[in-house]
Design a protein around this motif. Structure first.
Motif, PDB file in Angstrom:
ATOM      1  N   UNK A   1       0.952  -0.473   0.121  1.00 32.00           N
ATOM      2  CA  UNK A   1      -0.206  -0.120   0.013  1.00 32.00           C
ATOM      3  C   UNK A   1       0.786   0.814   0.168  1.00 32.00           C
ATOM      4  N   UNK A   2       2.297   1.624   0.132  1.00 34.26           N
ATOM      5  CA  UNK A   2       3.250   2.307  -0.131  1.00 34.26           C
ATOM      6  C   UNK A   2       2.638   2.546  -1.453  1.00 34.26           C
ATOM      7  N   UNK A   3       2.221   3.886  -1.908  1.00 34.49           N
ATOM      8  CA  UNK A   3       1.900   4.547  -3.557  1.00 34.49           C
ATOM      9  C   UNK A   3       2.917   4.606  -4.313  1.00 34.49           C
TER      10      UNK A   3
ATOM     11  N   UNK B   1      -6.119  -5.854  -0.758  1.00 34.58           N
ATOM     12  CA  UNK B   1      -6.393  -3.879   0.302  1.00 34.58           C
ATOM     13  C   UNK B   1      -7.663  -3.276  -0.084  1.00 34.58           C
ATOM     14  N   UNK B   2      -8.382  -4.025   0.485  1.00 30.54           N
ATOM     15  CA  UNK B   2     -10.166  -3.357   0.586  1.00 30.54           C
ATOM     16  C   UNK B   2      -9.883  -2.302  -1.073  1.00 30.54           C
ATOM     17  N   UNK B   3      -9.216  -2.960  -2.673  1.00 27.21           N
ATOM     18  CA  UNK B   3     -10.085  -2.369  -3.601  1.00 27.21           C
ATOM     19  C   UNK B   3      -8.681  -0.829  -3.539  1.00 27.21           C
ATOM     20  N   UNK B   4      -7.686  -0.877  -2.785  1.00 25.53           N
ATOM     21  CA  UNK B   4      -6.599  -0.431  -2.827  1.00 25.53           C
ATOM     22  C   UNK B   4      -5.622  -0.163  -4.380  1.00 25.53           C
ATOM     23  N   UNK B   5      -5.601  -1.108  -3.805  1.00 27.26           N
ATOM     24  CA  UNK B   5      -4.679  -2.297  -5.079  1.00 27.26           C
ATOM     25  C   UNK B   5      -5.067  -1.836  -6.358  1.00 27.26           C
ATOM     26  N   UNK B   6      -5.928  -1.365  -6.729  1.00 23.13           N
ATOM     27  CA  UNK B   6      -6.625  -1.208  -7.970  1.00 23.13           C
ATOM     28  C   UNK B   6      -6.138   0.306  -7.989  1.00 23.13           C
ATOM     29  N   UNK B   7      -6.508   0.777  -7.882  1.00 25.41           N
ATOM     30  CA  UNK B   7      -6.459   2.277  -7.348  1.00 25.41           C
ATOM     31  C   UNK B   7      -4.468   2.738  -7.438  1.00 25.41           C
TER      32      UNK B   7
ATOM     33  N   UNK C   1     -15.414  -5.497   6.897  1.00 26.27           N
ATOM     34  CA  UNK C   1     -13.938  -5.441   6.356  1.00 26.27           C
ATOM     35  C   UNK C   1     -12.910  -6.562   7.234  1.00 26.27           C
ATOM     36  N   UNK C   2     -14.029  -8.003   7.945  1.00 31.78           N
ATOM     37  CA  UNK C   2     -12.615  -8.479   8.336  1.00 31.78           C
ATOM     38  C   UNK C   2     -13.152  -9.209   7.600  1.00 31.78           C
ATOM     39  N   UNK C   3     -13.847 -10.224   6.531  1.00 32.49           N
ATOM     40  CA  UNK C   3     -13.873 -10.983   6.355  1.00 32.49           C
ATOM     41  C   UNK C   3     -14.720 -10.631   4.855  1.00 32.49           C
ATOM     42  N   UNK C   4     -14.162 -12.129   4.012  1.00 33.35           N
ATOM     43  CA  UNK C   4     -15.033 -12.227   2.774  1.00 33.35           C
ATOM     44  C   UNK C   4     -15.690 -13.122   2.393  1.00 33.35           C
ATOM     45  N   UNK C   5     -17.206 -13.126   2.056  1.00 34.11           N
ATOM     46  CA  UNK C   5     -17.541 -14.662   0.875  1.00 34.11           C
ATOM     47  C   UNK C   5     -18.120 -14.535  -0.567  1.00 34.11           C
ATOM     48  N   UNK C   6     -18.116 -15.699  -0.578  1.00 35.44           N
ATOM     49  CA  UNK C   6     -18.122 -15.933  -1.931  1.00 35.44           C
ATOM     50  C   UNK C   6     -18.773 -15.331  -3.041  1.00 35.44           C
ATOM     51  N   UNK C   7     -19.571 -14.190  -3.757  1.00 36.04           N
ATOM     52  CA  UNK C   7     -20.549 -14.677  -4.576  1.00 36.04           C
ATOM     53  C   UNK C   7     -20.015 -13.908  -6.235  1.00 36.04           C
ATOM     54  N   UNK C   8     -20.541 -15.116  -6.471  1.00 31.12           N
ATOM     55  CA  UNK C   8     -20.536 -15.416  -7.833  1.00 31.12           C
ATOM     56  C   UNK C   8     -21.893 -15.178  -8.803  1.00 31.12           C
ATOM     57  N   UNK C   9     -22.704 -14.008  -8.541  1.00 28.76           N
ATOM     58  CA  UNK C   9     -23.892 -13.830  -8.735  1.00 28.76           C
ATOM     59  C   UNK C   9     -23.772 -13.049 -10.203  1.00 28.76           C
ATOM     60  N   UNK C  10     -25.023 -13.211 -11.036  1.00 33.07           N
ATOM     61  CA  UNK C  10     -24.596 -12.105 -12.292  1.00 33.07           C
ATOM     62  C   UNK C  10     -25.133 -10.539 -11.617  1.00 33.07           C
ATOM     63  N   UNK C  11     -25.809 -10.726 -11.514  1.00 37.19           N
ATOM     64  CA  UNK C  11     -25.895  -8.894 -10.474  1.00 37.19           C
ATOM     65  C   UNK C  11     -24.746  -8.298  -9.497  1.00 37.19           C
ATOM     66  N   UNK C  12     -24.030  -8.940  -9.146  1.00 38.87           N
ATOM     67  CA  UNK C  12     -23.354  -8.745  -8.305  1.00 38.87           C
ATOM     68  C   UNK C  12     -21.633  -8.512  -8.921  1.00 38.87           C
TER      69      UNK C  12
END
Length: 307
Positions: free
Chosen positions: A25-27, A52-58, A85-96
């Motif tokens: 995360x060190x830009x 990194x919660x999307x920071x990597x993309x940024x 933001x302490x865990x994640x789950x799988x969501x492969x739904x088209x809408x998501x």
């Protein structure tokens, strides 16, 4: 840097890409590494909304903004952070997926993604729905091509048979040859492999067992016990001399025509440059490839099979 065609797409990707997850995360540091990668001729950059919660993309998007039309940006979706933001789950739904791509586009600061990948995949997913979502995103111009990141044979076969995916990302190295079983299927369907983990957590670097974690020392690595690694790694280095081990590892992965790009991570410019030197080295001879196959194990995935 040599380039290869990515599957059935019109994308040409550098044989060595940059796996952005290791950038941190060190830009300033991350942008220095990305700049060095561009100087080395790398044009393929792989990130994910999970990192990194999307920071990597940024960070990646900002660093690549001035050369956007010269690079291939790949990202992934499917792992969804919870609100705390302490865990994640799988969501492969088209809408998501159709919602997540818009968030990724915003973070990346671009109006299209070259390669959008499903960051996993199970047989319980609505696979037809996922494919439909990807095709809609292509038609809308939000993504150019799509692929999956999965090691599950039954999932890979479904996408190979039903979709127009351009790529499958898989962990692949001399110490993890399981993907070799599926290379003909990919080739027959015009799909490329993107290889991650080519140096097997550093075991296939010149530091060899100095990079072994306490877990590897206790449990080994995949099909190899620690005692086997102590025998095999020096043997590979000695018998492929004067090649260094990093060069041997990357050239072995690149020796397979199913592979379009190898994406080792790099947390320093020095690591990046070492990987690029290895990619530019002379290709392995047939004799060297045969020897390496004799020195290592040819394994296969035992789980997630439907045959």
């Amino acid at each position: 840097m040599r380039k290869r065609k990515l599957g059935n797409s019109d994308l040409l990707v550098s044989e060595i890409g940059l796996g952005c997850m290791s950038l941190g995360t060190d830009k300033k540091q991350a942008e220095t590494i990305i700049s060095a990668a561009i100087d080395e001729g790398i044009n393929y950059f792989d990130t994910a909304d999970l990192y990194d919660f999307g920071t990597n993309e940024e960070i990646a998007g900002h660093a690549l903004k001035k050369v956007r039309d010269q690079v291939v940006i790949a990202t992934k979706a499917g792992n969804r952070w919870n609100e705390s933001k302490d865990s994640w789950h799988w969501d492969a739904s088209p809408s998501y997926l159709k919602s997540a791509v818009k968030d990724s586009l915003k973070r990346l600061g671009t109006d299209y993604i070259d390669l959008y990948q499903l960051h996993g995949g199970t047989m319980e997913d609505d696979i037809d729905g996922v494919i439909g979502a990807f095709e809609e995103l292509k038609a809308e111009g939000l993504i150019r091509h799509y692929g999956i990141s999965s090691i599950r044979p039954n999932v890979i076969r479904q996408y190979a048979e039903k979709s127009s995916i351009s790529s499958v990302m898989m962990q692949y190295s001399l110490l993890d040859r399981r993907p070799e079983e599926w290379m003909n299927l990919l080739i027959d369907n015009g799909i490329s492999m993107i290889a991650r983990g080519p140096v097997a957590k550093g075991l296939l670097s010149d530091k060899m067992l100095d990079k072994a974690s306490s877990s590897i020392k206790e449990n080994g690595y995949l099909d190899y016990s620690y005692e086997e690694l102590k025998d095999i790694l020096p043997g590979i280095k000695e018998k492929l001399s004067p090649r260094n081990l990093n060069e041997t590892a990357l050239q072995y992965v690149l020796s397979h025509k199913a592979v379009a790009s190898v994406i080792p991570g790099a947390s320093t410019v020095e690591q990046l440059q070492q990987n690029c030197r290895a990619a530019r080295a002379q290709s392995l001879t047939e004799e060297e490839i045969v020897l390496l196959k004799e020195l290592t194990k040819s394994s296969k995935y035992e789980a997630h099979r439907d045959m």
